[in-house]
Design a protein around this motif. Sequence first.
Motif, short mmCIF file in Angstrom:
data_model
loop_
_atom_site.label_atom_id
_atom_site.label_comp_id
_atom_site.label_asym_id
_atom_site.label_seq_id
_atom_site.Cartn_x
_atom_site.Cartn_y
_atom_site.Cartn_z
N GLN A 1 0.83 -1.21 0.00
CA GLN A 1 0.00 0.00 0.00
C GLN A 1 0.86 1.25 0.00
O GLN A 1 1.88 1.32 0.69
CB GLN A 1 -0.92 0.02 1.22
N ARG B 1 0.58 5.74 -1.62
CA ARG B 1 -0.31 6.81 -2.06
C ARG B 1 0.07 7.22 -3.48
O ARG B 1 1.23 7.20 -3.86
CB ARG B 1 -0.22 8.00 -1.12
N ARG C 1 -5.13 6.27 -1.75
CA ARG C 1 -4.40 5.11 -1.24
C ARG C 1 -4.54 4.01 -2.28
O ARG C 1 -5.64 3.72 -2.73
CB ARG C 1 -4.97 4.64 0.09
#
Length: 149
Positions: free
Chosen positions: A109, A111, A120
């Motif tokens: 994960q 951005r 995200r």
Amino acid sequence: MDIAFTLQPWHWLILFFLLLGAEALGAGGFLLGSAIAAGSVSLILWFFPEMTWPVQLVVFGVGSLIFTLAYWKLFRKVNDENDSPELNNRARQLIGRTISLDQDLPSGQSRLQIGDTLWRVEVDRSVSQGGKVVVTDCCGMVLLVREQV
């Protein structure tokens, strides 16, 4: 004294229009059944003027119940249909979109700037700057992306 207990067809017609007006202010269909019942009582009373006021009230009450239940069972679903189901789901609107990366995108994960929003994102392997990724799905407000081949 008899005039106090006499309901005329125009009384029910006035109630019909008042209930329709109240429905137009946003009752969500709840007053529509009662308005139709008032209009029906007015119509019935034109044909049977000897109907007493207690019978009129019973017909109105039963009619309100029947017409309201009929609306909720039969026509409510038609009002809830939408030709743009993803209108307010911004993440779902991005599915299928290809994004060119301005920076490296590490696996997992992170951005990513898409348009004017920082999203995200989750990617299974890292993608270097200049590469392209495609939004394949979303999980809540997390976009699932994969490298475009």
